[in-house]
Scaffold this active site. Structure first.
Site, mmCIF file in Angstrom:
data_model
loop_
_atom_site.group_PDB
_atom_site.id
_atom_site.type_symbol
_atom_site.label_atom_id
_atom_site.label_comp_id
_atom_site.label_asym_id
_atom_site.label_seq_id
_atom_site.Cartn_x
_atom_site.Cartn_y
_atom_site.Cartn_z
ATOM 1 N N SER A 169 79.751 32.354 41.214
ATOM 2 C CA SER A 169 81.205 32.328 41.284
ATOM 3 C C SER A 169 81.787 31.855 39.946
ATOM 4 O O SER A 169 81.619 32.510 38.933
ATOM 5 C CB SER A 169 81.655 31.454 42.458
ATOM 6 O OG SER A 169 83.018 31.648 42.749
ATOM 7 N N GLU A 273 84.580 38.552 47.362
ATOM 8 C CA GLU A 273 83.432 39.290 46.823
ATOM 9 C C GLU A 273 83.834 40.705 46.432
ATOM 10 O O GLU A 273 83.445 41.206 45.365
ATOM 11 C CB GLU A 273 82.295 39.320 47.843
ATOM 12 C CG GLU A 273 80.964 39.761 47.273
ATOM 13 C CD GLU A 273 80.294 38.713 46.415
ATOM 14 O OE1 GLU A 273 79.158 38.939 45.963
ATOM 15 O OE2 GLU A 273 80.912 37.636 46.187
ATOM 16 N N HIS A 305 81.075 36.487 49.615
ATOM 17 C CA HIS A 305 81.139 35.387 48.650
ATOM 18 C C HIS A 305 80.716 34.096 49.343
ATOM 19 O O HIS A 305 81.540 33.227 49.648
ATOM 20 C CB HIS A 305 82.565 35.274 48.107
ATOM 21 C CG HIS A 305 82.668 34.690 46.736
ATOM 22 N ND1 HIS A 305 82.409 35.412 45.596
ATOM 23 C CD2 HIS A 305 83.006 33.442 46.304
ATOM 24 C CE1 HIS A 305 82.598 34.658 44.531
ATOM 25 N NE2 HIS A 305 82.949 33.443 44.940
#
Length: 338
Positions: A169, A273, A305
Site C-alpha cells: 500500500s 485495490e 486491498h
C-alpha cells in the site's frame, strides 16, 4: 450517486469533472483510512521464534526506533518489510497480520520490521511531521539506508548490502524508491497494491487527504507542493529507468478488487485495490518498454486491498528472494549481539 448529486446541486460555476473529482478524493481518503486501520489475522510471532525487539538509535530523527528482528544467520542478507499508511507504534503490521517470522525462520534471510512511521512514506520529510499526536522528525530514508543497516551490521552481523525491501500500500512506492536510490543496499524490491505514480494527476491531492485522515499529517510537509521535484523523485513510474539500469529484481503485485476465498470481501478493500491497479499496469508497461527483464508482475483476476493477499504474496516470493539474494538456509542458533 445521491452524494454526488447533492454536491452537484450545491456548487455552481464548477465543472462536473471537478465536482466528481473532489467527491472521489474525499471518498478515497475515507477508504484508505478504513483499510489502513484494520488488522485481520492477529497472527503475531509464536513463542519460540527468535524474534527480538530492538531499540535502534536514529540521530537523524532524534530518538530510538523500535525494530522487530529475526536473524537469518551471520552475514545474512536482510529482508526489510515496510508497513502501510496506518503503521502502529507498537508492532509492525506484518507481524500483527501475517506469520512472516514463521515463514522466514531459518530461511537464511534476516527479517527486519521497522515499527512506526504512520503516513511517512518512509521518506525524508522537508518539515517536521505534525499531526494529531504532535510533531516529530521523519527522516525514514536516512534511517533505513544508513543508520539501521550500520547498526545491524555492527550488532547483529547482518550484511549492509545485497538486501531486499518489500512494502504494501503506502510503502509499495517507498520500496521501489529506496531501491532506485540505494541500489547497492537493495538489489530486490517488492511492491504490493501501491499507487506507483504518486506525482501524477490527482495523486498528490489524494495522498494529502489520506495522510490527513491517517494521523492529521500534511503532504506538503513531506514533499512540498505538488510542483516540487520531491514528488517526481518519489514516483516509481517516472524513475523506472533507474531500476532497469540497476538491474534491480522487482516483484510487483496488485489484485483487481474482486475477493477470492482468501477473504477481504468489504467495500473499502475492493474499491481501493481496483483504484490502484491501473498505476501498477502502467508501471509494468513502462518497465517492459524500457527493456526491463528482471521482474515478476502478478496481476491476478482477484484480490482486494487486505492483508490476506499481501501475506500470500510474501510467502510466495520466498524462494525468489532466497535465490536473488543468495541466502543460505540455516538450522543453527541465531548469533547474539556483540
Amino acid at each position: 450517486m445521491q452524494l454526488v448529486d447533492r454536491v452537484r446541486g450545491a456548487v455552481t460555476g464548477m465543472s462536473r469533472r471537478l465536482v466528481v473529482g473532489a467527491v472521489g478524493a474525499a471518498l478515497v481518503s475515507g477508504l484508505v483510512g478504513a483499510v489502513g486501520g484494520t488488522a485481520t489475522a492477529g497472527a503475531f510471532s509464536r513463542p519460540g521464534l527468535p524474534v527480538e525487539y530492538l531499540q535502534v538509535p536514529s540521530p537523524s530523527m532524534g530518538r530510538d526506533i523500535k525494530v522487530q528482528f529475526q536473524s537469518g544467520g551471520a552475514n545474512s542478507p536482510a529482508l526489510y518489510l515496510l508497513d502501510g499508511l496506518r503503521a502502529q507504534d507498537d508492532f509492525s503490521g506484518w507481524d500483527i497480520n501475517t506469520p512472516a517470522f514463521e515463514w522466514y525462520d531459518q530461511s537464511g534471510l534476516s527479517v527486519v520490521m521497522p515499527v512506526g512511521g504512520q503516513s511517512s512514506f518512509y521518506s525524508d520529510w522537508y518539515q517536521p511531521a505534525c499531526g494529531k499526536a504532535g510533531c516529530q522528525t521523519y527522516k525514514w530514508e536516512t534511517f533505513l539506508t544508513s543508520e539501521l543497516p550500520g547498526w545491524l551490521q555492527a550488532n547483529r552481523h547482518v550484511k549492509p548490502t545485497g538486501s531486499a525491501v518489500v512494502g504494501l500500500s503506502m510503502a509499495a512506492s517507498s520500496a521501489l524508491t529506496l531501491a532506485i536510490y540505494h541500489p547497492q543496499q537493495f538489489v530486490y524490491a517488492g511492491a504490493m497494491s501501491g499507487l506507483l505514480d504518486p506525482s501524477q494527476a490527482m495523486g498528490p491531492t489524494l495522498i494529502g487527504l489520506a495522510m490527513g485522515d491517517a494521523g492529521g499529517y500534511k503532504a506538503s510537509d513531506m514533499w512540498g507542493p505538488k510542483e516540487d521535484p520531491a514528488w517526481q523523485r518519489n514516483d516509481p513510474l517516472l524513475n523506472v529507468g533507474k531500476l532497469i539500469a540497476n538491474n534491480t529484481r522487482v516483484w510487483v503485485y496488485c489484485g483487481n478488487g474482486k475477493p477470492s476465498d482468501l477473504g477481504g470481501n468489504n467495500l473499502p478493500a475492493k474499491f481501493l485495490e481496483g483504484f490502484v491497479r491501473t498505476s501498477n499496469i502502467k508501471f509494468q508497461d513502462a518497465y517492459n518498454a524500457g527493456g526491463g527483464h528482471n521482474g515478476v508482475f502478478d496481476f491476478p483476476d482477484s484480490g482486494t486491498h487486505s492483508w490476506e493477499y499481501w501475506g500470500a504474496q510474501l510467502n510466495a516470493m520466498k524462494p525468489d528472494l532466497q535465490r536473488a539474494l543468495g541466502a543460505t538456509p540455516n538450522t543453527g542458533p541465531a548469533p547474539q549481539g556483540a
